[in-house]
Design a protein around this motif. Structure first.
Motif, PDB file in Angstrom:
ATOM      1  N   THR A  18       0.798  -1.226   0.000  1.00 38.78           N
ATOM      2  CA  THR A  18       0.000   0.000   0.000  1.00 38.78           C
ATOM      3  C   THR A  18       0.828   1.272   0.000  1.00 38.78           C
ATOM      4  O   THR A  18       0.273   2.363  -0.149  1.00 38.78           O
ATOM      5  CB  THR A  18      -0.958   0.022   1.203  1.00 38.78           C
ATOM      6  OG1 THR A  18      -0.206  -0.107   2.409  1.00 38.78           O
ATOM      7  CG2 THR A  18      -1.992  -1.079   1.078  1.00 38.78           C
ATOM      8  N   ARG A  21      -0.398   4.460   1.882  1.00 33.21           N
ATOM      9  CA  ARG A  21      -1.792   4.903   1.774  1.00 33.21           C
ATOM     10  C   ARG A  21      -2.583   4.420   2.979  1.00 33.21           C
ATOM     11  O   ARG A  21      -2.219   3.448   3.632  1.00 33.21           O
ATOM     12  CB  ARG A  21      -2.417   4.392   0.479  1.00 33.21           C
ATOM     13  CG  ARG A  21      -1.759   5.048  -0.749  1.00 33.21           C
ATOM     14  CD  ARG A  21      -2.386   4.588  -2.012  1.00 33.21           C
ATOM     15  NE  ARG A  21      -1.964   3.198  -2.241  1.00 33.21           N
ATOM     16  CZ  ARG A  21      -2.408   2.453  -3.225  1.00 33.21           C
ATOM     17  NH1 ARG A  21      -3.308   2.914  -4.069  1.00 33.21           N
ATOM     18  NH2 ARG A  21      -1.979   1.238  -3.383  1.00 33.21           N
ATOM     19  N   HIS A  22      -3.695   5.084   3.266  1.00 33.90           N
ATOM     20  CA  HIS A  22      -4.539   4.716   4.398  1.00 33.90           C
ATOM     21  C   HIS A  22      -5.313   3.439   4.054  1.00 33.90           C
ATOM     22  O   HIS A  22      -6.064   3.403   3.079  1.00 33.90           O
ATOM     23  CB  HIS A  22      -5.518   5.850   4.731  1.00 33.90           C
ATOM     24  CG  HIS A  22      -6.488   5.487   5.797  1.00 33.90           C
ATOM     25  ND1 HIS A  22      -6.121   5.359   7.117  1.00 33.90           N
ATOM     26  CD2 HIS A  22      -7.808   5.180   5.736  1.00 33.90           C
ATOM     27  CE1 HIS A  22      -7.185   5.001   7.816  1.00 33.90           C
ATOM     28  NE2 HIS A  22      -8.216   4.891   7.001  1.00 33.90           N
ATOM     29  N   HIS A 111      -7.752   4.192   1.003  1.00 31.17           N
ATOM     30  CA  HIS A 111      -8.391   5.488   0.815  1.00 31.17           C
ATOM     31  C   HIS A 111      -7.296   6.539   0.740  1.00 31.17           C
ATOM     32  O   HIS A 111      -6.483   6.657   1.655  1.00 31.17           O
ATOM     33  CB  HIS A 111      -9.339   5.789   1.968  1.00 31.17           C
ATOM     34  CG  HIS A 111      -9.904   7.174   1.936  1.00 31.17           C
ATOM     35  ND1 HIS A 111     -10.858   7.542   1.021  1.00 31.17           N
ATOM     36  CD2 HIS A 111      -9.635   8.258   2.683  1.00 31.17           C
ATOM     37  CE1 HIS A 111     -11.155   8.818   1.223  1.00 31.17           C
ATOM     38  NE2 HIS A 111     -10.431   9.268   2.220  1.00 31.17           N
ATOM     39  N   ASP A 112      -7.265   7.258  -0.363  1.00 28.24           N
ATOM     40  CA  ASP A 112      -6.341   8.378  -0.502  1.00 28.24           C
ATOM     41  C   ASP A 112      -7.097   9.651  -0.202  1.00 28.24           C
ATOM     42  O   ASP A 112      -8.150   9.894  -0.800  1.00 28.24           O
ATOM     43  CB  ASP A 112      -5.774   8.450  -1.926  1.00 28.24           C
ATOM     44  CG  ASP A 112      -4.804   7.325  -2.213  1.00 28.24           C
ATOM     45  OD1 ASP A 112      -4.058   6.943  -1.302  1.00 28.24           O
ATOM     46  OD2 ASP A 112      -4.791   6.826  -3.348  1.00 28.24           O
ATOM     47  N   ALA A 116      -4.168  14.362  -1.345  1.00 26.66           N
ATOM     48  CA  ALA A 116      -2.933  13.580  -1.355  1.00 26.66           C
ATOM     49  C   ALA A 116      -2.367  13.514  -2.767  1.00 26.66           C
ATOM     50  O   ALA A 116      -3.104  13.412  -3.747  1.00 26.66           O
ATOM     51  CB  ALA A 116      -3.200  12.168  -0.849  1.00 26.66           C
ATOM     52  N   GLU A 118      -0.650  11.960  -6.072  1.00 29.49           N
ATOM     53  CA  GLU A 118      -0.765  10.649  -6.714  1.00 29.49           C
ATOM     54  C   GLU A 118       0.460   9.812  -6.366  1.00 29.49           C
ATOM     55  O   GLU A 118       1.569  10.316  -6.310  1.00 29.49           O
ATOM     56  CB  GLU A 118      -0.858  10.800  -8.244  1.00 29.49           C
ATOM     57  CG  GLU A 118      -2.123  11.476  -8.699  1.00 29.49           C
ATOM     58  CD  GLU A 118      -3.353  10.622  -8.449  1.00 29.49           C
ATOM     59  OE1 GLU A 118      -3.275   9.399  -8.604  1.00 29.49           O
ATOM     60  OE2 GLU A 118      -4.393  11.204  -8.099  1.00 29.49           O
ATOM     61  N   GLN A 119       0.258   8.533  -6.162  1.00 25.74           N
ATOM     62  CA  GLN A 119       1.371   7.654  -5.805  1.00 25.74           C
ATOM     63  C   GLN A 119       1.525   6.544  -6.841  1.00 25.74           C
ATOM     64  O   GLN A 119       1.760   5.408  -6.505  1.00 25.74           O
ATOM     65  CB  GLN A 119       1.130   7.057  -4.418  1.00 25.74           C
ATOM     66  CG  GLN A 119       1.136   8.099  -3.352  1.00 25.74           C
ATOM     67  CD  GLN A 119       1.224   7.468  -1.977  1.00 25.74           C
ATOM     68  OE1 GLN A 119       1.486   6.288  -1.834  1.00 25.74           O
ATOM     69  NE2 GLN A 119       1.038   8.272  -0.964  1.00 25.74           N
TER      70      GLN A 119
END
Length: 140
Positions: A18, A21-22, A111-112, A116, A118-119
């Protein structure tokens, strides 16, 4: 209690997948024959992830029944309490297990936050560190 070890393995895999990220929910498929007590696994999960980036992530277990298929007549049957592997339709002992031994991380809901970045770009690899085979760090 091997549920704690399983949760450490899951947490390591989810954390790597992940990339910060949350995480809301971690979905795991568990076969009936895997000898996992669902309540113990869920309790161990909350203990293992407490104080980490996964704190608050829910563990969603999806149980899979143990099923054997007959090589002679093709009949599929769920294993009962007696755990007999003979075919319930023709009595043949030539059967094989088709499900029930799974322990698979199947999905992770993330959940982004709206603001936030972009990853999508790959992260630079972390410097080599000593640890266990699962990538979890351990003292040297």
């Amino acid at each position: 209690m091997h549920e704690v070890s399983l949760c450490h393995q899951l947490a390591g895999a989810v954390t790597r997948a992940t990339v910060g990220r949350h995480v809301e929910t971690v979905h795991v498929t568990v076969g009936e024959l895997r000898q996992v007590v669902p309540e113990a696994l869920e309790h161990a999960w909350t203990f293992v992830v407490r104080g980490t980036a996964l704190d608050g992530a829910r563990l969603a277990l999806h149980q899979v029944p143990a099923v054997v298929a007959c090589d002679d007549c093709g009949h599929d049957a769920r294993l009962g309490r007696q755990l007999g592997f003979d075919c319930t339709a023709c009595g043949s002992a030539r059967t094989h297990l088709t499900s029930g031994e799974e322990f698979v991380l199947t999905a992770v809901d993330v959940h982004d936050p709206p603001d936030a970045p972009e990853q999508h770009a790959p992260q630079q690899p972390a410097p080599e560190q000593e640890g266990t085979l699962d990538g979890a760090l351990s003292p040297p």
